[in-house]
Each structure stands twice: as structure tokens, then as C-alpha cells.
Write an enzyme that holds these catalytic residues in place. Structure first.
Site, PDB file in Angstrom:
ATOM      1  CG  ASP A 107      -2.051   0.933   1.213  1.00  0.00           C
ATOM      2  OD1 ASP A 107      -3.042   0.737   0.489  1.00  0.00           O
ATOM      3  OD2 ASP A 107      -1.927   1.926   1.953  1.00  0.00           O
ATOM      4  CE1 TYR A 219      -5.401   7.420   0.806  1.00  0.00           C
ATOM      5  CE2 TYR A 219      -4.656   7.866   3.043  1.00  0.00           C
ATOM      6  CZ  TYR A 219      -5.100   6.980   2.090  1.00  0.00           C
ATOM      7  OH  TYR A 219      -5.253   5.652   2.405  1.00  0.00           O
ATOM      8  CG  HIS A 274      -5.614  -3.694  -0.092  1.00  0.00           C
ATOM      9  ND1 HIS A 274      -4.691  -3.446  -1.096  1.00  0.00           N
ATOM     10  CD2 HIS A 274      -5.478  -2.670   0.801  1.00  0.00           C
ATOM     11  CE1 HIS A 274      -4.025  -2.333  -0.823  1.00  0.00           C
ATOM     12  NE2 HIS A 274      -4.470  -1.846   0.319  1.00  0.00           N
TER      13      HIS A 274
END
Length: 293
Positions: A107, A219, A274
């Protein structure tokens, strides 16, 4: 309740802290042999690797940091772009006496590892890039509300939501447990693979003062990250790169991502979701050991 993290002999890992780039980073180590660093993603901490560490520590000195602002590393107000976070890891490994090493990231830990390898290609011997898409190379496209994204269960709506300053903090604060539990479960092929004690540990990180903002700041540098990764298409990584995707999430796109920025890429797809280190630690460790050699 948080479980004790141990090596292959059942011995407790060794914890430490180092001040790197003005931020005190927490890490733990286990095993012996050539150094191998494991980088967690978001919204996770170094606890994410607890099942994998004892499967690798018989072959490697495993180093597992909390990225800046995560877990037991110091909260900070800046430096959450991938270039800086990659530099953090390089300087941490240098402080621990490791000049060259292998890197595994998943990730956002994968793009952190990628940025590390781009800045210090002479130090990173091999790189494993797990379940991630780069800023500027499709990550934002997967956030669009389209029939294809929703139909493939890959609609990453949170990418845009988290990029909005302050608003996500207001909406998520006080609801961290409910919010992140849903997030972990929905991204898994086997939702039961992430136990309550793991979710509680991750939530602990983001419930501390400033913790949620630190997570969200990762982010909030899409254009800066994209510009950095774009430079890598002209000067590709030469070290061996393993691209690992999951059938039920990012899949073969992970390998395509690495083909943009690396010249020696091996692809692997695992039949899970994931959260690979939570869902299939044995299969993941087997793939990593074979690649790392």
C-alpha cells in the site's frame, strides 16, 4: 488486546527509536542475516507485519518501522510526501548500521519503498512492491465514480475524500473504530482474517492526538508524488522488483505499475484481498523468500 510480536524462535522482537529528519521513529527488529525492511501501508502500523516477521526472521534481520506519524512514531505536521518518507527509511537504516538492504512495502508503504529505491538505488538490493498504485499513474482514476470501478469493487472513493483539508478529520473523529473496521473488512477477500486486536491497534494509532490528521496527510500530496514518480519513467530502477497483487483487489495492475518505473520486474498474483500480510502470511512469506533469495 495487542499480541506480543515474536521471531521464528518465539522470542520477543527488539524495539527501538531513532530521531530521523527531526521525527522520532519507532521500529522493531528480529532475526539475523542480511537486512530486510518491511513498510506498512495506510491505515495500518508496523503491527501489520506481526504474522510475517517470524516467517522471515530465520533468514534475515528484519527491520519494521512505524512510518512518521503512525503507530508509536512521533506525530508530525509535515513530511508526508513519498520522497520524504522514503528518505526517512533510508536514514533510519543508515542509523542502524545497514548500508544495503532489501525492501518490502505494501500500500503506501510500497510507494514509500519505491521512493526510497529511486533516491538510493545503490542501497536497495531488491524491492517488493505490494498492492498499490502510484499517484499520477492510475490511483486517482480508480477514485472516480464509474460503473467499471464500482462493478469491480475497486472504487477508491476515499482518495479524493481524504485529500480535502480538515473535513475528513471532523467526520471521522470519534468514530474511528466503526469507520476503520469497515474499511479493513471490505478490502479483504477473507474479512475474518483481520482480528479485533489488530483493528484495535490500528485505531489506537489514529485516535491519539494528531494521529488521524497524520494519516490523512499521506493523501494530500498527489501532485508532488506524481511529479516525482514521473521522473522515474526516464531513469528506471535497475534492481530486481517483485510486484505482488491480489486477485480480489488491485491484481495484475501492480505489475503494470512497476513496468513504468523499473526494468527488471517479476509479477505475482495471490488469491486473496488487499490485506495480504493479514490474509495469507504463509503464502506471502514464501513468495518473498523465493524472490529475495
Amino acid at each position: 488486546m495487542r499480541q506480543e510480536i515474536t521471531d521464528h524462535n518465539g522470542e520477543r522482537v527488539t524495539h527501538g527509536k531513532e530521531r530521523i529528519n527531526g521525527v522520532r521513529l519507532h521500529y522493531y527488529t528480529a532475526g539475523s542475516g542480511d537486512p530486510l525492511v518491511l513498510l506498512h501501508g495506510v491505515p495500518k502500523t508496523s503491527y501489520y507485519w506481526r504474522k510475517v516477521v517470524p516467517l522471515l526472521s530465520h533468514e534475515y534481520t528484519v527491520v519494521v518501522p512505524d512510518l512518521r506519524g503512525f503507530g508509536d512514531s512521533e506525530i508530525t505536521r509535515n513530511g508526508h510526501d513519498m520522497k520524504t518518507m522514503g528518505d526517512d527509511v533510508a536514514k533510519l537504516m543508515n542509523a542502524l548500521g545497514h548500508e544495503t538492504y532489501r525492501v518490502v512495502g505494501e500500500d503506501w508503504g510500497a510507494t514509500t519503498g519505491l521512493a526510497l529505491a529511486a533516491q538510493y538505488p545503490d542501497r536497495v538490493e531488491k524491492l517488493a512492491f505490494l498492492e498499490m498504485i502510484m499517484d499520477g499513474f492510475g490511483l486517482q482514476d480508480w477514485s472516480f465514480l464509474t460503473e467499471e470501478n464500482v462493478g469491480n469493487q475497486r472504487w477508491l472513493w476515499h482518495i479524493n475524500f481524504y485529500a480535502v483539508p480538515d473535513f475528513p478529520e471532523m467526520l471521522i473523529s470519534g468514530k474511528e473504530r466503526r469507520y476503520f473496521e469497515h474499511f479493513f473488512k471490505i478490502e479483504c477477500h477473507d474479512p475474518a482474517a483481520v482480528p479485533d486486536h489488530a483493528i484495535e491497534e490500528y485505531v489506537r494509532s489514529f485516535s491519539q492526538p494528531g494521529g488521524l490528521q497524520n494519516m490523512l496527510e499521506v493523501y494530500r500530496h498527489p501532485f508532488e508524488n506524481a511529479a516525482f514518480f514521473e521522473t522515474m519513467t526516464e531513469d528506471k530502477l535497475e534492481m530486481p522488483v517483485l510486484a505482488v497483487g491480489s486477485t480480489h483487489f488491485i491484481g495484475e495492475e501492480v505489475e503494470r505499475q512497476m513496468d513504468y518505473v523499473a526494468s527488471d520486474v517479476t509479477g505475482e498474483t495471490l488469491e486473496w484481498g488487499h490485506q495480504l500480510a493479514e490474509e495469507c502470511p504463509d503464502e506471502l512469506a514464501e513468495v518473498l523468500l523465493e524472490f529475495m533469495g
